[in-house]
Design a protein around this motif. Sequence first.
Motif, mmCIF file in Angstrom:
data_model
loop_
_atom_site.group_PDB
_atom_site.id
_atom_site.type_symbol
_atom_site.label_atom_id
_atom_site.label_comp_id
_atom_site.label_asym_id
_atom_site.label_seq_id
_atom_site.Cartn_x
_atom_site.Cartn_y
_atom_site.Cartn_z
ATOM 1 N N SER A 259 -10.478 9.815 10.059
ATOM 2 C CA SER A 259 -10.551 8.490 9.760
ATOM 3 C C SER A 259 -9.885 8.290 8.435
ATOM 4 N N ILE A 260 -9.161 7.148 8.475
ATOM 5 C CA ILE A 260 -8.344 6.922 7.450
ATOM 6 C C ILE A 260 -8.200 5.593 7.244
ATOM 7 N N ASP A 261 -8.097 4.881 6.126
ATOM 8 C CA ASP A 261 -7.526 3.513 6.040
ATOM 9 C C ASP A 261 -6.214 3.013 6.718
ATOM 10 N N ARG A 262 -6.339 2.065 7.495
ATOM 11 C CA ARG A 262 -5.058 1.747 8.286
ATOM 12 C C ARG A 262 -3.617 1.586 7.599
ATOM 13 N N THR B 128 0.723 -1.213 -0.022
ATOM 14 C CA THR B 128 -0.030 0.031 -0.044
ATOM 15 C C THR B 128 0.783 1.138 -0.035
ATOM 16 N N LEU B 129 0.532 2.203 -1.023
ATOM 17 C CA LEU B 129 1.466 3.109 -1.191
ATOM 18 C C LEU B 129 1.041 4.529 -0.391
ATOM 19 N N SER B 130 1.711 5.509 -0.081
ATOM 20 C CA SER B 130 1.335 6.756 0.679
ATOM 21 C C SER B 130 0.264 7.379 -0.166
ATOM 22 N N ASP B 131 0.052 7.505 -1.559
ATOM 23 C CA ASP B 131 -0.676 8.130 -2.087
ATOM 24 C C ASP B 131 -2.198 7.282 -2.205
ATOM 25 N N GLY B 132 -2.193 6.175 -1.771
ATOM 26 C CA GLY B 132 -3.488 5.179 -1.760
ATOM 27 C C GLY B 132 -3.470 4.256 -2.759
ATOM 28 N N THR B 133 -2.616 4.118 -3.290
ATOM 29 C CA THR B 133 -2.395 2.888 -4.464
ATOM 30 C C THR B 133 -2.145 1.606 -3.678
ATOM 31 N N LYS B 134 -3.117 0.431 -4.135
ATOM 32 C CA LYS B 134 -2.954 -0.656 -3.428
ATOM 33 C C LYS B 134 -2.531 -1.699 -4.410
ATOM 34 N N GLU C 88 -9.358 -3.698 13.237
ATOM 35 C CA GLU C 88 -9.565 -2.205 12.845
ATOM 36 C C GLU C 88 -8.672 -1.829 11.728
ATOM 37 N N ARG C 89 -9.721 -1.993 10.624
ATOM 38 C CA ARG C 89 -8.777 -1.782 9.242
ATOM 39 C C ARG C 89 -9.173 -0.234 8.967
ATOM 40 N N THR C 90 -9.715 0.624 9.709
ATOM 41 C CA THR C 90 -9.895 2.012 9.830
ATOM 42 C C THR C 90 -9.245 2.575 11.038
ATOM 43 N N TYR C 91 -8.491 3.523 10.665
ATOM 44 C CA TYR C 91 -7.992 4.133 11.609
ATOM 45 C C TYR C 91 -8.669 5.559 12.150
ATOM 46 N N HIS C 92 -9.057 5.484 13.550
ATOM 47 C CA HIS C 92 -9.958 6.686 13.807
ATOM 48 C C HIS C 92 -9.203 7.120 14.929
ATOM 49 N N CYS C 93 -8.826 8.433 14.631
ATOM 50 C CA CYS C 93 -8.061 9.284 15.798
ATOM 51 C C CYS C 93 -9.012 9.880 16.776
ATOM 52 N N SER C 94 -8.557 9.776 17.913
ATOM 53 C CA SER C 94 -9.579 10.282 18.925
ATOM 54 C C SER C 94 -9.105 11.990 19.478
ATOM 55 N N THR D 245 0.205 5.182 14.795
ATOM 56 C CA THR D 245 0.535 6.753 14.871
ATOM 57 C C THR D 245 -0.410 7.401 13.761
ATOM 58 N N CYS D 246 -1.083 8.576 14.546
ATOM 59 C CA CYS D 246 -1.991 9.177 13.319
ATOM 60 C C CYS D 246 -0.852 10.039 12.495
ATOM 61 N N SER D 247 -1.324 9.936 11.150
ATOM 62 C CA SER D 247 -0.314 10.614 10.206
ATOM 63 C C SER D 247 -0.702 12.157 10.168
ATOM 64 N N ASN D 248 -1.860 12.431 10.810
ATOM 65 C CA ASN D 248 -2.377 13.740 10.638
ATOM 66 C C ASN D 248 -1.884 14.757 11.972
ATOM 67 N N CYS D 249 -1.830 13.974 13.116
ATOM 68 C CA CYS D 249 -1.692 14.819 14.423
ATOM 69 C C CYS D 249 -0.381 14.219 15.166
ATOM 70 N N GLY D 250 -0.095 12.941 14.739
ATOM 71 C CA GLY D 250 1.124 12.556 15.376
ATOM 72 C C GLY D 250 0.768 11.546 16.683
ATOM 73 N N TYR D 251 -0.677 11.456 16.905
ATOM 74 C CA TYR D 251 -1.028 10.791 18.378
ATOM 75 C C TYR D 251 -0.728 9.520 18.059
ATOM 76 N N LYS D 252 -0.527 8.834 19.044
ATOM 77 C CA LYS D 252 -0.001 7.272 19.282
ATOM 78 C C LYS D 252 -1.301 6.505 19.848
ATOM 79 N N LYS D 253 -1.937 5.604 19.181
ATOM 80 C CA LYS D 253 -2.893 4.942 19.780
ATOM 81 C C LYS D 253 -2.594 3.409 20.211
#
Length: 398
Positions: free
Chosen positions: A342-345, A188-194, A331-337, A316-324
């Motif tokens: 919400s982004i694909d894992r 899975t690439l960082s641009d969403g390509t799988k 959980e195939r979708t990452y939800h940051c609290s 780790t959240c790719s938007n804010c850096g919070y570690k869950k």
Amino acid sequence: MLKTHKIALNPNNIQCRWFAQQCGYSRFAYNTALADFKSSLNNGKFLSVVELNTRFNVAKKEHTWTKGMDQVVANKSIFGNLSAAIRNWVDKRSKFPKFKKRGKRDAFTTNNQCVEVKGKNIKFPKIGWVKMFEKLRFIGKIIKVTISRTAHRWFVSITVETTENTEAVDTSTHPVVGIDVGINTLATLSDGTKYDNPRPLKRYERKLAREQRKLSRKMLKSNNWIKQKWKVTRIHYRIACIRVDAHHKTTTDIVSKASAISIETLKVTNMLKNRKLAKALSDSALGGFLTMLKTKAETHGIPITEADQFFASSKTCSNCGYKKNDLTLKERTYHCSQCGISIDRDVNAAINLKNVAVGHTETQNACGVQVRPNSSEDVQARETEAGKAVWQQQVLPI
């Protein structure tokens, strides 16, 4: 530059029989010289490779069938394969050499000076012209020629000393790519390509089990047992071909559109200890995929950054850096609290790996002087509340 091209052969029955005889002769020379070397060690002597070859030339005269064989094959087996095995044992890089068994890794090296290639045909000594499925890619002096067998296929590996200079492809306009590998999705690439993972073992598992049951019912070493064994071998060969084909297509496509690549450090040996995932991991062959990616990237001059082994790219959240910390495999979708994203894992992990590569390239200025902490220090800084703000300002905004 030395380049090797492995080509499948299309021999007739007589040529196949000749190849099998040369594989047996190579194995006979190797085992005879190894037995002589082993007995000399028990007597307190260390024979050189030249002495082993001289003794074999005397011992082979007792067998009349060796007169019709290609004598270069035995010479290459002793001076090449056995010599390397003994050298590795002496240097403590491997264990003591073992005797070769029939039907396992059948191969032999012939005289490269007598080999001639014309189009899709290759000429071997004492056997003549043999058809190939494709032409030789490289032009130059032939250095080494090795014939091997995999399942029912015969292959020739031709090493050529070529003077061609491969022009470097301009990748300055290509983006930095982070790659997250997995079982269901190969990459899975960082641009969403799988890229899908074919998982050929899972596809052919029932057929393979059925043929193996038939093999277990046959009398050992009988003709029917040999025929059934070849059927099982061909299924394994097909599984390996599907896997390698997917790896080649994926790695080639990734390398062609990236200026820098960031991957995760996987300890495949430790991962295989999980009995619930061992079969799926072996079917995916992630270690071989990453090795192939590194080789192609190095050939094209593309730098590869490997994240720290304990870097939590998925947690780790790719938007804010919070570690869950409580992220499960289900959980195939990452939800940051914290930021509510919400982004694909897998995409989230690939973006984090991309940020590691970007941070690695920004750690040095044009003069090569360190201007900011490296990636491992950045990971430690992100784990603190004070370091989160610094991380967001320096790396994360995209």
